[in-house]
Design an enzyme around this catalytic site. Structure first.
Site, PDB file in Angstrom:
ATOM      1  N   GLU A   1      38.118  66.006  23.791  1.00 27.05           N
ATOM      2  CA  GLU A   1      37.913  64.879  22.876  1.00 27.05           C
ATOM      3  C   GLU A   1      36.887  65.316  21.838  1.00 27.05           C
ATOM      4  OE1 GLU A   1      36.802  60.112  22.939  1.00 27.05           O
ATOM      5  OE2 GLU A   1      36.517  61.324  24.737  1.00 27.05           O
TER       6      GLU A   1
ATOM      7  N   ALA B   1      29.959  57.891  20.401  1.00 22.58           N
ATOM      8  CA  ALA B   1      28.871  58.528  21.141  1.00 22.58           C
ATOM      9  C   ALA B   1      28.835  60.043  20.964  1.00 22.58           C
ATOM     10  CB  ALA B   1      29.003  58.193  22.630  1.00 22.58           C
TER      11      ALA B   1
ATOM     12  N   HIS C   1      38.864  58.680  17.273  1.00 20.26           N
ATOM     13  CA  HIS C   1      37.609  58.826  16.514  1.00 20.26           C
ATOM     14  C   HIS C   1      37.957  59.165  15.073  1.00 20.26           C
ATOM     15  CE1 HIS C   1      34.674  58.423  19.784  1.00 20.26           C
ATOM     16  NE2 HIS C   1      35.637  58.928  20.535  1.00 20.26           N
TER      17      HIS C   1
ATOM     18  N   ARG D   1      45.436  44.113   4.454  1.00 21.42           N
ATOM     19  CA  ARG D   1      45.673  44.883   3.230  1.00 21.42           C
ATOM     20  C   ARG D   1      45.281  46.350   3.373  1.00 21.42           C
ATOM     21  NH1 ARG D   1      43.839  40.036   0.844  1.00 21.42           N
ATOM     22  NH2 ARG D   1      41.712  40.851   0.746  1.00 21.42           N
TER      23      ARG D   1
ATOM     24  N   HIS E   1      35.216  46.993  26.271  1.00 20.08           N
ATOM     25  CA  HIS E   1      35.626  47.797  25.116  1.00 20.08           C
ATOM     26  C   HIS E   1      36.626  47.051  24.235  1.00 20.08           C
ATOM     27  CE1 HIS E   1      33.750  51.212  27.151  1.00 20.08           C
ATOM     28  NE2 HIS E   1      33.917  51.907  26.038  1.00 20.08           N
TER      29      HIS E   1
ATOM     30  N   ASP F   1      38.069  56.406  30.573  1.00 19.59           N
ATOM     31  CA  ASP F   1      37.024  57.000  29.732  1.00 19.59           C
ATOM     32  C   ASP F   1      35.707  57.008  30.510  1.00 19.59           C
ATOM     33  OD1 ASP F   1      35.964  58.252  27.504  1.00 19.59           O
ATOM     34  OD2 ASP F   1      35.602  56.397  26.394  1.00 19.59           O
TER      35      ASP F   1
END
Length: 389
Positions: A137, A148, A201, A233, A257, A279
């Site tokens: 990740e 983080a 991310h 939009r 979350h 996670d």
């Protein structure tokens, strides 16, 4: 045990070519670690007396977690042999029979060293949860959506970096931001190498995520967290994750979350594509205190997920069986909830032999109680956690 016959008051089955469903009752027969027969009702008398009779709860495939940063006090990226042994032997307590240890952002050479160390550790691990490979990740993430992750180490996915990280053959999943320079070429390279690519991310637009899917991306990391969202939009990552049938949105269903109604939206908008993930950080399964994520401190509070010093969410303390239970509690049917933690992630990672109760599949099973917490877990037909009758 070479053979095993289990009967259950309720059992989730995935017949070949048919949707997953519940059988009440059902039975499964295992020979040498592989499911050879699964059906409804009581087993034929010719099979003999069941070895185990589960009178309540639900017999389900073993859970598959594609995003585990750590657990039980250990961060997977720098865990020593004791740490790996602890996590692999104890994850079955949560119903997880297969997982991807997740290494978050660090310099490429540091990640490569961690991969080599992991490669050397895996052959000596005890019986327990399967290690399916490694999920990277980062570090190819957006500074604007770093969460983080340490922004100092974020970088573009240059061909040399990708080649270095692929050397061990352990990498099975990479989360990246498709708007970074060279990202689409990297997605193609990773996909050709058999690596699942996930958008995460990311400050990308929906169109940029669609381009990533065109290049081979097939997943979105923890939908709604650390990414552009839903704006009428200015559609972002979350919009494309929900409307693009090629993408499977990962969902951290700890009810912190993502709010319950938004989690319900994800299941309704992306039927059959949702992947429940934890996670989990090193603080998962541990009391409140200070732990580490990617070499930096996090704090596990009395309630809620772990945090960085600035209040940023830093992984979770979630168990995957708990995520399944949370899904059911917000109104998702049990078959859909279990599928999201078993068959869907297994298929996505290219392991159709896992995540299902069906002839030919590995006998990775979990007995979930009425509260959906794991009571007994089997890997290859061998009990690795709990009681069981």
């Amino acid at each position: 045990m070479a053979s095993l016959l289990i009967t259950a008051s309720n059992m989730i089955i995935t017949p070949a070519g048919s949707p997953t469903r519940v059988l009440s009752p059902g039975y499964v027969r295992v020979e040498n670690g592989v499911i050879v027969e699964a059906g409804g009702g009581r087993p034929p008398v010719t099979l003999g007396t069941p070895d185990i009779d589960l009178e309540d709860g639900l017999l389900a495939p073993g859970l598959v977690d594609l995003q585990v940063n750590g657990f039980y006090g250990y961060d997977m990226v720098d865990a020593d042999e004791t740490g790996w042994h602890t996590v692999v032997s104890r994850l079955p307590e949560t119903g997880v029979t297969a997982f991807l240890p997740t290494f978050i952002t660090a310099p490429v050479e540091v990640q490569a060293a961690a991969l080599r160390r992991t490669r050397d550790l895996i052959p000596n691990l005890p019986d327990g949860t399967r290690v399916l490979g490694v999920h990277l990740e980062g570090p190819f993430l957006s500074e604007k959506r770093k969460g983080a992750h340490n922004a100092v180490h974020l970088t573009d996915p240059e061909p040399g970096a990708i080649a270095t990280l692929l050397e061990t053959g352990l990498v099975k999943l990479v989360t990246l931001a498709p708007e970074r320079n060279g990202a689409l070429d990297a997605i193609r390279t990773l996909t050709e190498a058999g690596v699942l690519v996930s958008v995460g991310h990311s400050d990308a637009t929906a169109d940029q995520v669609a381009a990533a899917a065109d290049a081979g991306a097939r997943k979105v990391t923890h939908i709604f967290n650390a990414q552009t969202g839903v704006h009428h939009r200015d559609p972002g990552v979350a919009v494309q994750a929900l409307i693009d049938d090629r993408l499977s949105p990962g969902l951290i269903l700890d009810l912190h979350h993502v709010a319950p109604k938004v989690a319900e939206l994800v299941f309704r908008a992306a039927p059959g594509r949702v992947v429940l993930v934890t996670d989990a950080a090193s603080s998962a399964g541990m009391p409140p205190g200070t732990y580490e994520l990617g070499g930096e401190p996090i704090t596990m509070p009395e309630e809620g997920p772990p945090l960085r010093a600035d209040g940023t969410l830093a992984g979770s303390g979630l168990r995957l069986d708990e995520a399944v239970g949370n899904a059911v509690r917000i109104g998702i049917d049990a078959v859909t909830a279990v599928d999201a933690a078993t068959r869907v992630p297994a298929d996505l990672i290219g392991r159709p032999d896992l995540g299902r109760i069906a002839p030919g599949a590995a006998a990775d099973l979990v007995w979930l109680g009425p509260d959906h917490r794991a009571r007994t877990t089997w890997v290859n037909g061998q009990k690795v956690y709990g009681g069981g009758s």
